[in-house]
Design a protein around this motif. Structure first.
Motif, PDB file in Angstrom:
ATOM      1  N   ASP A 233       0.582  -1.783  -0.067  1.00 48.71           N
ATOM      2  CA  ASP A 233      -0.143   0.387   0.010  1.00 48.71           C
ATOM      3  C   ASP A 233       0.864   1.063   0.034  1.00 48.71           C
ATOM      4  OD1 ASP A 233      -1.740   2.501   0.443  1.00 48.71           O
ATOM      5  OD2 ASP A 233      -2.645   0.865   2.281  1.00 48.71           O
ATOM      6  N   LEU A 234       0.846   1.741  -1.242  1.00 49.20           N
ATOM      7  CA  LEU A 234       2.235   2.310  -1.777  1.00 49.20           C
ATOM      8  C   LEU A 234       1.208   4.068  -0.572  1.00 49.20           C
ATOM      9  CD1 LEU A 234       3.377   2.489  -5.060  1.00 49.20           C
ATOM     10  CD2 LEU A 234       4.332   1.625  -2.281  1.00 49.20           C
ATOM     11  N   THR A 235       0.677   4.157  -0.030  1.00 51.30           N
ATOM     12  CA  THR A 235      -0.132   5.098   0.275  1.00 51.30           C
ATOM     13  C   THR A 235       0.405   5.212   1.456  1.00 51.30           C
ATOM     14  OG1 THR A 235      -2.290   4.557   1.284  1.00 51.30           O
ATOM     15  CG2 THR A 235      -1.921   5.477  -0.928  1.00 51.30           C
ATOM     16  N   LYS A 236       0.436   4.260   2.461  1.00 53.00           N
ATOM     17  CA  LYS A 236       1.466   3.878   3.911  1.00 53.00           C
ATOM     18  C   LYS A 236       2.946   3.736   4.033  1.00 53.00           C
ATOM     19  CE  LYS A 236      -2.954   2.034   5.347  1.00 53.00           C
ATOM     20  NZ  LYS A 236      -4.013   0.778   5.580  1.00 53.00           N
ATOM     21  N   VAL A 237       3.692   3.613   2.443  1.00 55.19           N
ATOM     22  CA  VAL A 237       4.733   3.393   2.900  1.00 55.19           C
ATOM     23  C   VAL A 237       5.749   5.065   3.165  1.00 55.19           C
ATOM     24  CG1 VAL A 237       6.772   2.737   1.177  1.00 55.19           C
ATOM     25  CG2 VAL A 237       5.198   1.166   1.163  1.00 55.19           C
ATOM     26  N   ARG A 238       6.423   4.592   4.122  1.00 54.46           N
ATOM     27  CA  ARG A 238       7.122   5.867   4.023  1.00 54.46           C
ATOM     28  C   ARG A 238       8.770   5.398   3.820  1.00 54.46           C
ATOM     29  NH1 ARG A 238       3.265   7.252   3.616  1.00 54.46           N
ATOM     30  NH2 ARG A 238       1.499   8.506   4.507  1.00 54.46           N
ATOM     31  N   LEU A 239       9.826   6.701   3.080  1.00 58.35           N
ATOM     32  CA  LEU A 239      11.151   6.576   2.738  1.00 58.35           C
ATOM     33  C   LEU A 239      11.973   6.558   3.716  1.00 58.35           C
ATOM     34  CD1 LEU A 239      10.867   4.998  -0.975  1.00 58.35           C
ATOM     35  CD2 LEU A 239      10.080   3.211   1.397  1.00 58.35           C
ATOM     36  N   VAL A 240      13.338   6.503   3.736  1.00 57.69           N
ATOM     37  CA  VAL A 240      13.860   7.682   4.579  1.00 57.69           C
ATOM     38  C   VAL A 240      14.745   8.333   3.274  1.00 57.69           C
ATOM     39  CG1 VAL A 240      16.124   7.214   5.652  1.00 57.69           C
ATOM     40  CG2 VAL A 240      14.297   5.616   6.529  1.00 57.69           C
ATOM     41  N   ASP A 241      15.609   8.180   2.715  1.00 57.67           N
ATOM     42  CA  ASP A 241      16.197   8.728   1.500  1.00 57.67           C
ATOM     43  C   ASP A 241      14.871   9.821   0.917  1.00 57.67           C
ATOM     44  OD1 ASP A 241      18.171   8.805  -0.063  1.00 57.67           O
ATOM     45  OD2 ASP A 241      16.546   9.648  -1.359  1.00 57.67           O
ATOM     46  N   PRO A 242      15.395  10.867   1.035  1.00 57.15           N
ATOM     47  CA  PRO A 242      14.321  12.208   1.035  1.00 57.15           C
ATOM     48  C   PRO A 242      13.307  12.016  -0.470  1.00 57.15           C
ATOM     49  CG  PRO A 242      15.802  12.947   2.611  1.00 57.15           C
ATOM     50  CD  PRO A 242      16.369  10.991   1.739  1.00 57.15           C
ATOM     51  N   ALA A 244      14.224   9.311  -2.605  1.00 56.08           N
ATOM     52  CA  ALA A 244      13.654   8.251  -3.023  1.00 56.08           C
ATOM     53  C   ALA A 244      11.951   8.288  -2.759  1.00 56.08           C
ATOM     54  CB  ALA A 244      14.211   7.161  -1.803  1.00 56.08           C
ATOM     55  N   GLU A 245      11.749   9.467  -1.373  1.00 55.33           N
ATOM     56  CA  GLU A 245      10.290   9.493  -0.743  1.00 55.33           C
ATOM     57  C   GLU A 245       9.641  10.687  -1.714  1.00 55.33           C
ATOM     58  OE1 GLU A 245       6.823   9.785   1.429  1.00 55.33           O
ATOM     59  OE2 GLU A 245       8.352   8.385   0.790  1.00 55.33           O
ATOM     60  N   GLU A 246      10.463  11.661  -2.000  1.00 58.61           N
ATOM     61  CA  GLU A 246       9.569  12.460  -3.243  1.00 58.61           C
ATOM     62  C   GLU A 246       9.909  11.598  -4.760  1.00 58.61           C
ATOM     63  OE1 GLU A 246       8.139  15.862  -5.146  1.00 58.61           O
ATOM     64  OE2 GLU A 246       8.596  15.844  -2.713  1.00 58.61           O
ATOM     65  N   GLY A 247       9.932  10.851  -4.806  1.00 58.25           N
ATOM     66  CA  GLY A 247       9.772   9.931  -6.221  1.00 58.25           C
ATOM     67  C   GLY A 247       9.007   9.272  -5.539  1.00 58.25           C
ATOM     68  N   MET A 395      12.052   8.888  -9.035  1.00 62.17           N
ATOM     69  CA  MET A 395      10.832   7.684  -9.289  1.00 62.17           C
ATOM     70  C   MET A 395      12.083   6.663  -9.545  1.00 62.17           C
ATOM     71  SD  MET A 395       7.754   8.476 -11.268  1.00 62.17           S
ATOM     72  CE  MET A 395       8.258   9.698 -11.984  1.00 62.17           C
ATOM     73  N   GLY A 396      12.921   6.707  -9.881  1.00 61.10           N
ATOM     74  CA  GLY A 396      14.220   5.233  -9.762  1.00 61.10           C
ATOM     75  C   GLY A 396      14.473   5.600  -8.127  1.00 61.10           C
ATOM     76  N   ARG A 397      15.145   6.071  -7.940  1.00 60.14           N
ATOM     77  CA  ARG A 397      15.025   5.538  -6.480  1.00 60.14           C
ATOM     78  C   ARG A 397      14.521   5.131  -5.232  1.00 60.14           C
ATOM     79  NH1 ARG A 397      20.270   8.964  -5.023  1.00 60.14           N
ATOM     80  NH2 ARG A 397      19.845   9.049  -2.858  1.00 60.14           N
ATOM     81  N   ARG A 453      24.755   3.800  -6.875  1.00 61.23           N
ATOM     82  CA  ARG A 453      24.261   5.159  -7.480  1.00 61.23           C
ATOM     83  C   ARG A 453      25.482   5.999  -7.579  1.00 61.23           C
ATOM     84  NH1 ARG A 453      21.510   5.530 -11.108  1.00 61.23           N
ATOM     85  NH2 ARG A 453      20.858   7.280 -10.747  1.00 61.23           N
ATOM     86  N   PRO A 454      26.295   6.593  -8.400  1.00 63.29           N
ATOM     87  CA  PRO A 454      27.411   7.167  -8.904  1.00 63.29           C
ATOM     88  C   PRO A 454      27.276   8.080  -8.366  1.00 63.29           C
ATOM     89  CG  PRO A 454      26.723   6.513 -10.987  1.00 63.29           C
ATOM     90  CD  PRO A 454      25.744   5.622  -9.838  1.00 63.29           C
ATOM     91  N   ASP A 455      25.824   9.161  -8.744  1.00 62.19           N
ATOM     92  CA  ASP A 455      25.878  10.801  -8.355  1.00 62.19           C
ATOM     93  C   ASP A 455      25.651  10.374  -6.835  1.00 62.19           C
ATOM     94  OD1 ASP A 455      23.738   8.893  -8.335  1.00 62.19           O
ATOM     95  OD2 ASP A 455      23.009  10.147  -9.721  1.00 62.19           O
ATOM     96  N   THR A 456      24.784  10.074  -6.763  1.00 63.20           N
ATOM     97  CA  THR A 456      24.411  10.486  -5.053  1.00 63.20           C
ATOM     98  C   THR A 456      24.321   9.355  -4.143  1.00 63.20           C
ATOM     99  OG1 THR A 456      23.238  12.133  -6.177  1.00 63.20           O
ATOM    100  CG2 THR A 456      22.723  12.023  -3.556  1.00 63.20           C
ATOM    101  N   PRO A 457      24.882   8.876  -3.318  1.00 64.42           N
ATOM    102  CA  PRO A 457      24.984   7.453  -3.131  1.00 64.42           C
ATOM    103  C   PRO A 457      23.836   6.682  -2.167  1.00 64.42           C
ATOM    104  CG  PRO A 457      26.215   8.369  -1.454  1.00 64.42           C
ATOM    105  CD  PRO A 457      25.885   9.826  -3.013  1.00 64.42           C
ATOM    106  N   LEU A 458      22.490   6.029  -1.934  1.00 62.25           N
ATOM    107  CA  LEU A 458      21.520   5.735  -2.072  1.00 62.25           C
ATOM    108  C   LEU A 458      22.014   4.555  -0.626  1.00 62.25           C
ATOM    109  CD1 LEU A 458      18.134   5.614  -2.039  1.00 62.25           C
ATOM    110  CD2 LEU A 458      18.781   3.944  -3.986  1.00 62.25           C
ATOM    111  N   HIS A 459      22.325   4.627   0.899  1.00 64.81           N
ATOM    112  CA  HIS A 459      21.801   3.867   2.021  1.00 64.81           C
ATOM    113  C   HIS A 459      22.833   3.557   2.424  1.00 64.81           C
ATOM    114  CE1 HIS A 459      17.625   4.874   2.974  1.00 64.81           C
ATOM    115  NE2 HIS A 459      16.791   4.662   1.697  1.00 64.81           N
ATOM    116  N   PRO A 460      23.937   4.504   1.968  1.00 64.27           N
ATOM    117  CA  PRO A 460      25.311   3.354   1.697  1.00 64.27           C
ATOM    118  C   PRO A 460      25.673   3.028   2.738  1.00 64.27           C
ATOM    119  CG  PRO A 460      25.790   6.100   2.067  1.00 64.27           C
ATOM    120  CD  PRO A 460      24.127   5.749   1.684  1.00 64.27           C
ATOM    121  N   ILE A 461      24.591   3.308   3.855  1.00 61.75           N
ATOM    122  CA  ILE A 461      25.213   2.524   5.143  1.00 61.75           C
ATOM    123  C   ILE A 461      24.573   1.405   5.591  1.00 61.75           C
ATOM    124  CG2 ILE A 461      24.496   2.331   8.111  1.00 61.75           C
ATOM    125  CD1 ILE A 461      24.675   5.376   7.839  1.00 61.75           C
TER     126      ILE A 461
END
Length: 518
Positions: A233-242, A244-247, A395-397, A453-461
């Motif tokens: 249910d994507l209306t309830k999903v929340r993402l930490v990466d800003p 990705a959440e905007e996507g 949206m890719g993120r 992602r070579p440009d902006t890291p996606l969840h490096p930790i």
């Protein structure tokens, strides 16, 4: 309880080769469905209650049964270690390790020269006679191999899209991939006839044997237990990466991505009905999507037609300039996006990519905007689809995070199963434990690839923790005793869980038990 040593027949039902080794065991064609069910009663995964004997037997048929054909199995084109599909890197690696693999039988047997074309090696496209075998020279298309993950969520047909003679279930890229009643159960019959014959006459009982009713039932049970069995249910999903959440927000927004209409909750079903719909999105008209020698893919509905009835090359505004070049109505069914992210390139022709952002970018092009599906969205929302390039990345993120979470859930499921088996059976059938650990590592590698992602890291930790998990798995695979192995498995599970926790909330998948078979 410790299992007694297994018989040779039981060994076939749960043994699998390494990714680098032989992928098939033609000798298993001598086994009946009953043999496999009996063997699976001794499989440690069945004894431990992790899978049913029916799923176990169905998997054994899927990966090892040749149906007295050319040596291929279902697993030849749907290998578990490559997301149940084949792509160019997989083919290149297989050519290096085993150039005589049955996947390449068309180069070895003169009776099968036209079973495939050069595009199998060049573009990972297989030759498909989806509209019938009566004209082998003209009536075929070249298509990528769809993965078989999460079929339980994707195949209920949507009759609202107006496609004539809607099949019982939507299978294959055009939604009509199965013979007979068009069900997933009958897809096995179509796959054997298309890809496993010893000659192109394809006469049952001569070029192959048809599956029994029990084999059809068992393979169906296995396929329906693969991947996930629920929708998010994507209306309830929340993402930490800003970003990705905007996507996620752009994906849902009718004024931006509009993606959620046809890929509701990043799956394969339409928002209005919750069922799988055939659509003409213009991919058939785009450059690079057709055979250069004049074979064109018209999508759904070409069966029974003696002559081409669709101008595959035209766009909505071009008119009929080249004459009819394909069979069908131009529509293809919708695949799930969650699983697609790590199976590029994309669409039925493997023509878009190389990454998920390339597929998202397609929807900004005139090929889509001018297509019937694009016009339908324009009518629905009052304006043509349009979103900025920045939304493509976002949206890719977003989709990358959903896919990585799915990868890690599969990895954890397999590691937890290996842990159960080690604790219960110690070193009896340790090969099953190790193979599950290897396949868990495959999913971790997929997650790392998706997150890179070579440009902006996606969840490096999270990526750092996944590398630590891989180290634990490697140590566990080297362990000679179950007590050492189980400790490493537990540590790897903890690392995977901690990495997964970095992504966000309510990304909750229910996984089928078939993921534990190979």
């Amino acid at each position: 309880m410790i299992l007694a040593p297994l018989t040779a027949v039981a060994f076939l039902a749960s043994c699998a080769p390494s990714p680098e080794g032989e992928r098939h065991d033609a000798a298993s064609s001598a086994l009946s469905a009953r043999d496999r069910l009996i063997a699976c009663e001794q499989d440690p995964r069945v004894v431990a209650g992790l899978v049913t004997r029916e799923i176990c037997a169905g998997a054994d048929i899927f990966f090892r049964e040749t149906f007295e054909g050319n040596g291929r199995t279902c697993g030849s084109c749907h290998p578990v270690e490559n997301n149940f599909t084949i792509d160019i890197p997989f083919i290149d690696a297989l050519l290096e390790s085993n150039p005589l693999d049955p996947l390449f039988i068309f180069e070895q047997d003169p009776e099968l020269t036209d079973l495939e074309t050069f595009e199998l090696k060049a573009n990972a496209l297989v030759r498909e006679n989806v509209d019938g075998f009566e004209d082998l020279d003209r009536k075929y298309v070249m298509r990528g191999v769809q993965h078989t993950l999460s079929l339980a969520t994707t195949i209920a047909p949507d009759p609202a899209n107006g496609t004539a003679d809607v099949p019982l279930q939507r299978t294959g890229w055009s939604g009509d991939g199965a013979p007979g009643d068009g069900s997933l159960r009958e897809f096995l019959t179509g796959g054997i006839t298309q890809h496993l014959p010893t000659d192109l006459g394809r006469e049952p009982g001569v070029a192959f044997r048809l599956p029994t009713g029990q084999e059809l039932d068992l393979v169906l049970a296995y396929q329906l237990s693969l991947g996930r069995t629920n929708e998010l249910d994507l209306t309830k999903v929340r993402l930490v990466d800003p970003k990705a959440e905007e996507g996620r927000l752009a994906f849902l927004d009718p004024n931006r991505g509009r993606c959620n209409v046809c890929h509701s909750n990043a799956g394969a079903n339409h928002l209005d009905s919750g069922r799988n719909r055939n659509l003409d999105t213009g991919t058939r008209t785009a450059p690079g999507t057709n055979d250069p020698f004049g074979v064109f893919d018209g999508g759904y509905g070409g069966k029974g037609k003696a002559e081409p009835d669709l101008d595959v090359l035209e766009t909505i505004d071009d008119g009929n300039l080249t004459g009819n070049t394909g069979y069908g109505d131009g529509t293809f069914n919708v695949p799930p996006i969650i699983e697609a992210v790590d199976t590029p390139p994309f669409f039925h022709s493997n023509a878009f990519g190389p990454d998920i952002e390339g597929a998202v970018h397609y929807y900004t092009l005139n090929f889509f905007r001018d297509s019937p599906a694009g016009k339908e969205l324009e009518k629905r929302f009052g304006s043509p689809i349009a979103f900025p390039d920045s939304d493509i990345d976002k949206m890719g993120r977003f989709l990358r995070v959903l896919n990585a979470a799915f990868n890690l859930d599969l990895a954890k499921q397999r590691l937890e199963a290996a842990q159960v088996l080690a604790l219960r059976f110690h070193d009896t059938r340790a090969d099953v434990q190790r193979r599950l650990m290897e396949l868990a590592e495959v999913e971790i590698d997929d997650a790392l690839k998706v997150l890179f992602r070579p440009d902006t890291p996606l969840h490096p930790i999270a990526s750092d923790r996944l590398h630590l998990a891989k180290g634990e798995i490697a140590a566990g695979l080297d362990a000679q005793r179950w007590s050492l192995r189980v400790g490493r498995i537990a540590a790897a599970i903890s690392r995977v869980r901690n990495a997964r926790d970095q992504f966000g909330s309510n990304i909750t998948y229910r996984l089928g038990r078939g993921n534990l078979m190979y």
